[in-house]
Design a protein around this motif. Sequence first.
Motif, short mmCIF file in Angstrom:
data_model
loop_
_atom_site.label_atom_id
_atom_site.label_comp_id
_atom_site.label_asym_id
_atom_site.label_seq_id
_atom_site.Cartn_x
_atom_site.Cartn_y
_atom_site.Cartn_z
N SER A 126 0.72 -1.28 0.07
CA SER A 126 0.06 0.15 0.00
C SER A 126 0.86 1.12 0.02
CB SER A 126 -0.97 0.07 1.23
OG SER A 126 -0.37 0.24 2.49
N GLY A 127 0.55 2.25 -0.68
CA GLY A 127 1.11 3.60 -0.68
C GLY A 127 1.75 3.94 -1.75
N ASP A 128 2.59 4.84 -2.02
CA ASP A 128 3.39 5.18 -3.31
C ASP A 128 4.68 4.32 -3.24
OD1 ASP A 128 1.56 6.87 -3.93
OD2 ASP A 128 2.58 8.62 -2.82
N ALA A 129 5.13 4.13 -4.75
CA ALA A 129 6.41 3.42 -4.80
C ALA A 129 7.62 4.34 -4.28
CB ALA A 129 6.55 3.21 -6.54
N VAL A 130 8.55 3.56 -3.89
CA VAL A 130 9.74 4.10 -3.39
C VAL A 130 11.06 3.89 -4.29
CG1 VAL A 130 11.52 4.41 -1.58
CG2 VAL A 130 9.02 3.74 -1.15
N ILE A 131 11.73 4.99 -4.68
CA ILE A 131 12.86 5.02 -5.52
C ILE A 131 14.22 5.26 -4.90
CG2 ILE A 131 13.85 6.13 -7.66
CD1 ILE A 131 11.08 6.82 -8.38
N VAL A 132 14.98 4.06 -5.16
CA VAL A 132 16.23 4.11 -4.29
C VAL A 132 17.24 3.74 -5.09
CG1 VAL A 132 15.19 3.62 -2.00
CG2 VAL A 132 15.89 1.80 -3.37
N SER A 133 18.32 4.16 -4.95
CA SER A 133 19.86 3.78 -5.69
C SER A 133 19.97 2.45 -5.51
CB SER A 133 20.92 4.50 -4.95
OG SER A 133 22.24 3.94 -5.39
N ALA A 134 20.33 1.45 -6.39
CA ALA A 134 20.45 0.22 -6.52
C ALA A 134 21.68 -0.14 -6.14
CB ALA A 134 20.14 -0.38 -7.97
N ILE A 135 22.58 0.90 -5.63
CA ILE A 135 23.82 0.73 -5.03
C ILE A 135 23.97 1.09 -3.35
CG2 ILE A 135 26.28 1.41 -4.76
CD1 ILE A 135 25.96 2.63 -7.90
N THR A 136 23.05 1.67 -3.02
CA THR A 136 23.16 2.24 -1.42
C THR A 136 21.85 1.76 -1.05
OG1 THR A 136 22.18 4.42 -1.82
CG2 THR A 136 24.64 4.26 -2.17
N GLY A 137 20.72 1.77 -1.79
CA GLY A 137 19.48 1.56 -1.04
C GLY A 137 18.94 2.57 -0.58
N ARG A 138 19.39 3.98 -0.58
CA ARG A 138 18.80 4.99 -0.34
C ARG A 138 18.45 6.02 -1.35
NH1 ARG A 138 18.00 3.70 4.94
NH2 ARG A 138 20.00 2.86 6.07
N PRO A 139 17.58 6.89 -1.12
CA PRO A 139 17.27 7.76 -2.21
C PRO A 139 18.38 8.69 -2.66
CG PRO A 139 15.42 7.93 -0.37
CD PRO A 139 16.62 7.03 0.12
N PHE A 140 18.11 9.05 -3.77
CA PHE A 140 19.23 10.09 -4.20
C PHE A 140 19.27 11.35 -3.63
CE2 PHE A 140 19.02 7.01 -7.85
CZ PHE A 140 20.28 6.64 -8.00
N ALA A 141 20.24 12.03 -3.57
CA ALA A 141 20.28 13.41 -2.93
C ALA A 141 19.55 14.24 -3.75
CB ALA A 141 21.67 13.99 -2.43
N PRO A 142 19.01 15.45 -3.35
CA PRO A 142 18.15 16.35 -4.61
C PRO A 142 19.05 16.81 -5.46
CG PRO A 142 17.54 16.64 -2.09
CD PRO A 142 18.58 15.85 -2.02
N MET A 143 18.88 17.30 -6.59
CA MET A 143 19.62 17.78 -7.58
C MET A 143 19.63 19.20 -7.18
SD MET A 143 19.01 15.68 -10.97
CE MET A 143 17.37 16.25 -11.31
N SER A 144 20.58 19.99 -7.63
CA SER A 144 20.63 21.43 -7.54
C SER A 144 19.80 22.04 -9.02
CB SER A 144 22.06 21.89 -7.11
OG SER A 144 22.88 21.83 -8.42
N ARG A 145 19.79 23.23 -8.91
CA ARG A 145 19.25 23.81 -10.32
C ARG A 145 20.24 23.66 -11.46
NH1 ARG A 145 15.19 27.56 -11.51
NH2 ARG A 145 14.65 27.59 -9.18
N ASP A 146 21.25 23.88 -10.97
CA ASP A 146 22.52 23.96 -11.88
C ASP A 146 22.84 22.59 -12.49
OD1 ASP A 146 23.04 26.40 -11.47
OD2 ASP A 146 24.48 26.29 -10.02
N GLU A 147 22.45 21.43 -11.81
CA GLU A 147 22.84 20.14 -12.35
C GLU A 147 21.64 19.73 -13.52
OE1 GLU A 147 24.10 17.17 -9.26
OE2 GLU A 147 22.90 18.26 -8.20
N VAL A 148 20.27 20.20 -13.37
CA VAL A 148 19.18 19.77 -13.96
C VAL A 148 19.31 19.86 -15.70
CG1 VAL A 148 16.77 20.08 -14.39
CG2 VAL A 148 17.65 20.14 -12.10
N PRO A 149 19.91 21.25 -16.05
CA PRO A 149 19.96 21.18 -17.44
C PRO A 149 20.89 20.22 -18.27
CG PRO A 149 20.22 23.38 -16.45
CD PRO A 149 20.37 22.41 -15.26
N ALA A 150 21.86 19.86 -17.59
CA ALA A 150 22.79 18.73 -18.19
C ALA A 150 22.13 17.38 -18.36
CB ALA A 150 24.09 18.55 -17.23
#
Length: 240
Positions: free
Chosen positions: A93-117
């Motif tokens: 039940s509830g929403d799906a959880v997206i985690v790194s397949a390496i760490t098992g943790r969610p990714f750190a938020p992206m900064s505005r400067d990273e997104v365009p790339a």
Amino acid sequence: MKILRLSTQLHKWIGLIVGLQVLFWVGGGLVMTAIPIETVRSEHRVAEAQLEPLALDALPGLGEIAGLAGVAPVQADLHGTPRGPVWTLKPASGDAVIVSAITGRPFAPMSRDEVPAFAKRAYRGEAEVTGVSYLATAPEETGKTGPLWRVDFADGEKTSFYVSPSTGEVVSRRSGVWRLFDFFWKLHVMDWDDGEDFNHPLIIITTALTLIIVITGFVLLWVRVSRDLKVMRENRKKPK
């Protein structure tokens, strides 16, 4: 003739009522058939994926990842993304959880400067980025939920890529062409909210009325043709 009088009245008044919607149907149908669906979906703006093959032997097992994420999944999907391999874990039940397949943790938020790339990597063309904006709630046009980054490009279609803040993937593509198509689609199905309901009572009633116009039109045509044929036969019988 009663049938002629009735057909004429029905044809005239129903035509006045639904004529504008018939115009929308025909005009919208022309627009939707004239624009290739690939252009509407901005498929010509999608660059070939440049993801690295998944190194399965080097990744922790699903059980370990689920334990680290604190999720008991009933469904799990492993795939590569621009920010690395991810597991999408769907609990009972509830929403799906997206985690790194390496760490098992969610990714750190992206900064505005990273997104365009990330957006440029998925974009085919030479257009420059004209705007980057963070949206706490996904716009209705994306068909997604949750937060998204929007990246706008200076091309002829005014393309916008919506980027996942977790994985850096482009999860939705929209453009001025798509929005024009969507406008006419909503007119076509008479659902001016989200364009998803095309079985509602209003369109059923309007379609039924339009059918009456067509039927009465055939009746009027039949009466007119019969009358013309009768006149032609009488003229032939007249002595010259």
